[in-house]
Structures are given as C-alpha cells and as structure tokens.
Design a protein around this motif. Structure first.
Motif, short mmCIF file in Angstrom:
data_model
loop_
_atom_site.label_atom_id
_atom_site.label_comp_id
_atom_site.label_asym_id
_atom_site.label_seq_id
_atom_site.Cartn_x
_atom_site.Cartn_y
_atom_site.Cartn_z
N ASP A 66 -5.60 -0.34 5.99
CA ASP A 66 -4.83 -1.63 6.55
C ASP A 66 -4.70 -1.58 7.98
O ASP A 66 -3.56 -1.68 8.76
CB ASP A 66 -3.57 -1.35 5.74
CG ASP A 66 -2.79 -2.81 5.58
OD1 ASP A 66 -3.60 -3.77 5.95
OD2 ASP A 66 -1.66 -2.98 5.41
N TYR A 115 -0.57 5.48 -6.75
CA TYR A 115 -0.66 5.47 -5.42
C TYR A 115 -2.20 4.86 -5.23
O TYR A 115 -2.81 4.84 -5.95
CB TYR A 115 -0.60 6.85 -4.65
CG TYR A 115 0.65 7.58 -4.71
CD1 TYR A 115 1.42 7.43 -3.56
CD2 TYR A 115 0.96 8.50 -5.80
CE1 TYR A 115 2.52 7.97 -3.63
CE2 TYR A 115 2.44 8.88 -5.84
CZ TYR A 115 2.99 8.60 -4.50
OH TYR A 115 4.43 9.43 -4.43
N ASP A 116 -2.20 4.21 -3.86
CA ASP A 116 -3.36 3.65 -3.43
C ASP A 116 -4.55 4.41 -2.78
O ASP A 116 -5.57 4.22 -2.89
CB ASP A 116 -3.16 2.26 -2.60
CG ASP A 116 -2.06 1.42 -3.27
OD1 ASP A 116 -2.63 0.77 -4.16
OD2 ASP A 116 -1.04 1.27 -2.95
N MET A 137 0.84 -1.30 0.02
CA MET A 137 -0.14 -0.12 -0.12
C MET A 137 0.79 1.38 0.03
O MET A 137 1.83 1.33 0.87
CB MET A 137 -0.73 -0.10 1.09
CG MET A 137 -1.57 1.20 1.57
SD MET A 137 -3.25 1.55 0.67
CE MET A 137 -4.07 0.06 0.75
N LYS A 138 0.44 2.01 -0.99
CA LYS A 138 1.33 3.55 -1.11
C LYS A 138 0.47 4.61 -1.16
O LYS A 138 -0.45 4.61 -1.80
CB LYS A 138 2.24 3.16 -2.56
CG LYS A 138 3.26 4.46 -2.67
CD LYS A 138 4.17 4.30 -3.61
CE LYS A 138 5.05 5.22 -3.87
NZ LYS A 138 5.66 5.11 -5.22
N GLU A 145 4.14 4.22 3.18
CA GLU A 145 4.23 2.88 2.59
C GLU A 145 3.91 1.93 3.77
O GLU A 145 4.59 1.87 4.63
CB GLU A 145 5.32 2.49 2.00
CG GLU A 145 5.66 3.34 0.74
CD GLU A 145 6.46 2.90 -0.34
OE1 GLU A 145 6.51 2.10 -0.97
OE2 GLU A 145 7.66 3.49 -0.27
N CYS A 151 -7.71 7.49 -7.47
CA CYS A 151 -7.66 6.49 -6.20
C CYS A 151 -8.41 7.13 -5.12
O CYS A 151 -8.74 8.34 -5.42
CB CYS A 151 -6.33 5.95 -5.84
SG CYS A 151 -5.33 7.45 -5.12
#
Length: 161
Positions: free
Chosen positions: A72, A26-27, A1-2, A145, A48
């Motif tokens: 996350d 990017y996420d 995940m970024k 990240e 995104c």
C-alpha cells in the motif's frame, strides 16, 4: 489492510495458530527470522502473502537474509537484525534502514518487543512468541494496520492466555 509481524518462533508455531484464530484474518504476515524449518507450515496457517527472512539460527534455510516489500505504498525492509548489533542498540539498524529509504524496518533477534518512530521511519521488533526476554516474559507479536485514509498504525500485542 492488516499485517501480522512475528519473529523468533524457533520451530514452535503452536501460538501462531491461536493468534491467527483470535486476531485475524490478516492480509499479510511478516516473520523476522529464526523460523527453524517451519516456513511451509507458517505459509499454510497464514493463508495470505507471507514474507520471511532467515535468522542466525536458520542455518540450512534458503530464505533471504533480508527483504524489501512494498505494501500500500509503504516501503518495508525486513531482516533478523543480528548483523546490525540490535542486541546492543538500534542505532546501526536505523542507519541502514535510513540508507535504504524505507518507511518501516521490521526485525527480531532480541526476543524483546521494540517500537519507535522517528524522522519518518518506524522500527518494529515484535518480540518472541515462544521465548520472550523482556520484563514479565509475555509472548508478543506486532500488528500493523493501514486504514482507509492510508494512515499506518503500529501495535505490539501480548498473547492472551
């Protein structure tokens, strides 16, 4: 995940496209306020999930003053920071973030990058892409990240010319 973190673009998002093209994809994108009417364009450029809050110069904005977002399993609190005296000290915003039991507090307002982790809480101000105020006055942004081991990493980056 970024995740990309920006702030204080003040209506000028030309440099955002460059960052997305050179360091993306990017996420998610966080904008910590002082957007000045570019919300929809930022969402289009980012392509995104985009999380934005209002700043002290977003007078007619319908954006919220702050946001709580979980990514996350990490709990983020995002605000502009001007209501917490961040120009003088990060102590009040740290206290508020601790009371909200978050892992990460993202804020702007000072136009100066700031990154500190203490007592399980990370404070990050990505600085400003357009009007930096720190020594050297280089435009800056933040990158977060989350790796495959679920460890979170933070960086403040200077925009390459």
């Amino acid at each position: 995940m970024k995740v990309l973190v920006i702030s204080d673009t003040h209506g000028n998002i030309d440099r955002l496209q460059s960052i997305l093209n050179t360091t993306g994809p990017y996420d998610a994108v966080f904008h910590c306020g002082d957007i000045e009417g570019q919300e929809h364009t930022i969402q289009e450029y980012a392509d995104c999930p985009t999380y934005m809050v209002s700043g002290n110069n977003d007078w007619d904005s319908s954006l919220p003053a702050d946001l709580n977002v979980t990514i996350d399993d990490y709990r983020f609190w995002v605000c502009h920071g001007h209501r917490y005296g961040v120009s003088l000290s990060p102590s009040a915003i740290r206290e508020e973030a601790e009371s909200r039991n978050v892992d990460v507090c993202l804020f702007g307002h000072t136009h100066k990058p700031y990154l500190e982790t203490s007592r399980g809480l990370t404070l990050m101000n990505p600085g400003s892409l357009n009007y930096p105020r720190q020594i050297g006055r280089k435009p800056t942004f933040g990158v977060i990240e989350i790796d495959r081991h679920h460890d979170i990493h933070f960086a403040i980056k200077e925009l390459e010319d």
